[in-house]
Motif scaffolding. Structure first.
Motif, PDB file in Angstrom:
ATOM      1  N   ALA A 234       0.829  -1.211   0.000  1.00  0.00           N
ATOM      2  CA  ALA A 234       0.000   0.000   0.000  1.00  0.00           C
ATOM      3  C   ALA A 234       0.860   1.256   0.000  1.00  0.00           C
ATOM      4  CB  ALA A 234      -0.932  -0.005   1.207  1.00  0.00           C
ATOM      5  N   GLU A 235       2.076   1.152   0.524  1.00  0.00           N
ATOM      6  CA  GLU A 235       2.985   2.303   0.555  1.00  0.00           C
ATOM      7  C   GLU A 235       3.753   2.452  -0.753  1.00  0.00           C
ATOM      8  OE1 GLU A 235       5.488   1.624   3.895  1.00  0.00           O
ATOM      9  OE2 GLU A 235       3.880   1.866   5.372  1.00  0.00           O
ATOM     10  N   ARG A 236       3.913   1.349  -1.499  1.00  0.00           N
ATOM     11  CA  ARG A 236       4.704   1.368  -2.735  1.00  0.00           C
ATOM     12  C   ARG A 236       3.866   0.873  -3.907  1.00  0.00           C
ATOM     13  NH1 ARG A 236       8.771   4.415  -3.185  1.00  0.00           N
ATOM     14  NH2 ARG A 236       9.299   3.167  -5.007  1.00  0.00           N
ATOM     15  N   GLY A 237       2.642   1.341  -4.009  1.00  0.00           N
ATOM     16  CA  GLY A 237       1.760   0.875  -5.068  1.00  0.00           C
ATOM     17  C   GLY A 237       0.332   0.901  -4.584  1.00  0.00           C
ATOM     18  N   ALA A 238      -0.372  -0.222  -4.734  1.00  0.00           N
ATOM     19  CA  ALA A 238      -1.779  -0.232  -4.339  1.00  0.00           C
ATOM     20  C   ALA A 238      -2.239  -1.627  -3.936  1.00  0.00           C
ATOM     21  CB  ALA A 238      -2.653   0.278  -5.484  1.00  0.00           C
ATOM     22  N   VAL A 239      -3.118  -1.653  -2.953  1.00  0.00           N
ATOM     23  CA  VAL A 239      -3.857  -2.861  -2.575  1.00  0.00           C
ATOM     24  C   VAL A 239      -5.278  -2.637  -3.062  1.00  0.00           C
ATOM     25  CG1 VAL A 239      -4.648  -4.300  -0.665  1.00  0.00           C
ATOM     26  CG2 VAL A 239      -2.380  -3.233  -0.570  1.00  0.00           C
ATOM     27  N   VAL A 240      -5.769  -3.530  -3.916  1.00  0.00           N
ATOM     28  CA  VAL A 240      -7.010  -3.293  -4.658  1.00  0.00           C
ATOM     29  C   VAL A 240      -7.994  -4.435  -4.443  1.00  0.00           C
ATOM     30  CG1 VAL A 240      -7.971  -3.044  -6.985  1.00  0.00           C
ATOM     31  CG2 VAL A 240      -5.788  -1.977  -6.431  1.00  0.00           C
ATOM     32  N   SER A 241      -9.288  -4.108  -4.437  1.00  0.00           N
ATOM     33  CA  SER A 241     -10.325  -5.142  -4.375  1.00  0.00           C
ATOM     34  C   SER A 241     -11.642  -4.570  -4.890  1.00  0.00           C
ATOM     35  CB  SER A 241     -10.518  -5.642  -2.941  1.00  0.00           C
ATOM     36  OG  SER A 241     -11.550  -6.615  -2.871  1.00  0.00           O
ATOM     37  N   GLU A 242     -12.481  -5.450  -5.434  1.00  0.00           N
ATOM     38  CA  GLU A 242     -13.836  -5.028  -5.771  1.00  0.00           C
ATOM     39  C   GLU A 242     -14.784  -5.307  -4.618  1.00  0.00           C
ATOM     40  OE1 GLU A 242     -15.931  -7.225  -8.841  1.00  0.00           O
ATOM     41  OE2 GLU A 242     -14.634  -8.954  -8.524  1.00  0.00           O
ATOM     42  N   TYR A 243     -14.262  -5.962  -3.565  1.00  0.00           N
ATOM     43  CA  TYR A 243     -15.093  -6.286  -2.404  1.00  0.00           C
ATOM     44  C   TYR A 243     -14.986  -5.183  -1.362  1.00  0.00           C
ATOM     45  CZ  TYR A 243     -15.112 -10.756  -4.741  1.00  0.00           C
ATOM     46  OH  TYR A 243     -15.261 -11.731  -5.681  1.00  0.00           O
ATOM     47  N   ALA A 244     -16.095  -4.849  -0.767  1.00  0.00           N
ATOM     48  CA  ALA A 244     -16.146  -3.742   0.185  1.00  0.00           C
ATOM     49  C   ALA A 244     -15.265  -4.010   1.398  1.00  0.00           C
ATOM     50  CB  ALA A 244     -17.586  -3.521   0.631  1.00  0.00           C
ATOM     51  N   PRO A 245     -14.740  -2.956   2.028  1.00  0.00           N
ATOM     52  CA  PRO A 245     -13.979  -3.122   3.269  1.00  0.00           C
ATOM     53  C   PRO A 245     -14.771  -3.952   4.278  1.00  0.00           C
ATOM     54  CG  PRO A 245     -13.791  -0.880   2.485  1.00  0.00           C
ATOM     55  CD  PRO A 245     -14.800  -1.543   1.600  1.00  0.00           C
ATOM     56  N   GLY A 246     -14.044  -4.799   4.979  1.00  0.00           N
ATOM     57  CA  GLY A 246     -14.681  -5.675   5.954  1.00  0.00           C
ATOM     58  C   GLY A 246     -15.087  -7.023   5.406  1.00  0.00           C
ATOM     59  N   THR A 247     -15.080  -7.183   4.073  1.00  0.00           N
ATOM     60  CA  THR A 247     -15.458  -8.460   3.466  1.00  0.00           C
ATOM     61  C   THR A 247     -14.350  -9.481   3.684  1.00  0.00           C
ATOM     62  OG1 THR A 247     -16.676  -7.297   1.722  1.00  0.00           O
ATOM     63  CG2 THR A 247     -16.140  -9.623   1.332  1.00  0.00           C
TER      64      THR A 247
END
Length: 362
Positions: free
Chosen positions: A190-203
């Motif tokens: 997350a600091e050197r790019g991105a953490v990605v998801s189509e699922y909502a936070p908490g899933t």
């Protein structure tokens, strides 16, 4: 605020891309769909009775502004398919997510290559994934993977070796560390790019989420590198998505005796490009290969004895090294520690050691 309403609608079980697009089209916006009266929602034609009831219950529980503030506090951002920062390669794929949740920063380049493979990876496979990722990053290419155990983890680690850039696509919310042992790695990504998801936070992670996750890994990337894969594996699903979307598929050869290489060898037979270095990938896209400054690393005679018996494929324990070199355990332990500090070897479980790819060793 339109994006937060899109995200809230997508959180309802049963509202996927097709229904979400239908609701937005019918009501004119996600906000109007969220605020619509019960009669209009029931008659809109995009919800069956079960999903209609789930939406009503969900709507009663959720306060949009509280939700938005909570996600902002956690560093979670939302990108909709209408936003300029939405990844262009992904936008042009079938069933692209209407909403992406992410931590970090999305790439502004289309130089992205996915590296995927077996969770139960061999030492050879992890070494190759790490090396390829590191070399791709040196050429300015972002590495995409799924943060899973094995090859995915090695690929992310390789990309981060020299402060490179990488993207982890999760089969859970971006605030969930899965697998748990990769929590630190996911935060580094997350600091050197991105953490990605189509699922909502908490899933939470679920087996059914991962095939869908794989289509996003492919969609973000110009090509997919499969390092190790059994005959039936998620990595092959990602490769299948790539072929369907007209993306390139690359395969790393392995031992004919290894079950982990059966899938990659099948891909080669089906037309995937066999590769043995990052240069093979970069040449496909006319990406310039940066010339490396070779750093000569001088070894003492005892260090050379230890280094010469280590390999890239099969790890050795300290007792094995003692038997082969006749050096004392204390001397070998010290040498291995020095090698680790210099990035020449990596330690696997059980105090077993493996060479790391490194040029200029003398």
């Amino acid at each position: 605020m339109e994006k937060i309403y899109l995200a809230a609608l997508q959180m309802v079980a049963g509202i996927g891309n097709v229904r979400l697009k239908g609701l937005v089209s019918f009501f004119g916006s996600a906000q109007q769909a969220w605020l619509a009266n019960k009669r209009d929602l029931f008659l809109c034609g995009h919800l069956d009775e079960t999903i209609y009831n789930k939406l009503l219950i969900h709507r009663e529980k959720i306060d949009i502004y509280t939700l938005a503030c909570d996600w902002e506090r956690k560093g979670i951002r939302i990108c909709s398919h209408n936003d300029s920062e939405y990844p262009k390669l992904l936008l042009n794929t079938y069933n692209a997510p209407q909403v992406l949740f992410y931590r970090g920063a999305l790439p502004i380049t289309d130089h992205l290559i996915a590296i995927v493979g077996a969770r139960k990876a061999t030492s050879y496979g992890k070494n190759v994934a790490q090396l390829l990722a590191s070399e791709l990053n040196e050429a300015g290419v972002w590495v995409v993977s799924g943060a899973a155990r094995g090859i995915d983890t090695a690929a992310h680690q390789g990309a981060l070796l020299k402060d490179g850039y990488t993207i982890a696509v999760l089969g859970c919310g971006v605030d969930i560390n899965y697998p748990p042992e990769n929590g630190k790695l996911i935060n580094q990504i997350a600091e050197r790019g991105a953490v990605v998801s189509e699922y909502a936070p908490g899933t939470m992670a679920h087996p059914g989420h991962f095939p869908a996750r794989n289509r996003i890994i492919n969609g973000l990337s110009r090509g997919v590198v499969v390092v190790e894969a059994a005959e039936r594996s998620g990595a092959l699903i990602t490769a299948d998505f790539a072929l369907e979307e007209g993306r390139d598929v690359f395969a790393v050869p392995g031992s004919i005796f290894s079950p982990s290489s059966k899938g990659t060898h099948r891909l080669v037979k089906q037309g995937a490009k066999l590769i043995d270095s990052a240069v093979d990938i970069l040449e496909e896209y006319d990406i310039a290969v940066k010339e490396k400054e070779t750093q000569r690393i001088d070894l003492t005679s005892e260090e050379a004895m230890v280094y010469d018996i280590l390999t890239y494929e099969n790890s050795l324990g300290i007792e094995d090294i003692v038997m082969k070199t006749k050096l004392s355990t204390a001397v070998i332990t010290y040498i291995l520690l020095q090698f680790e500090l210099r990035g020449l070897v990596t330690e696997n479980s059980g105090k077993r050691y493996l060479r790391c790819a490194k040029e200029g060793v003398k």
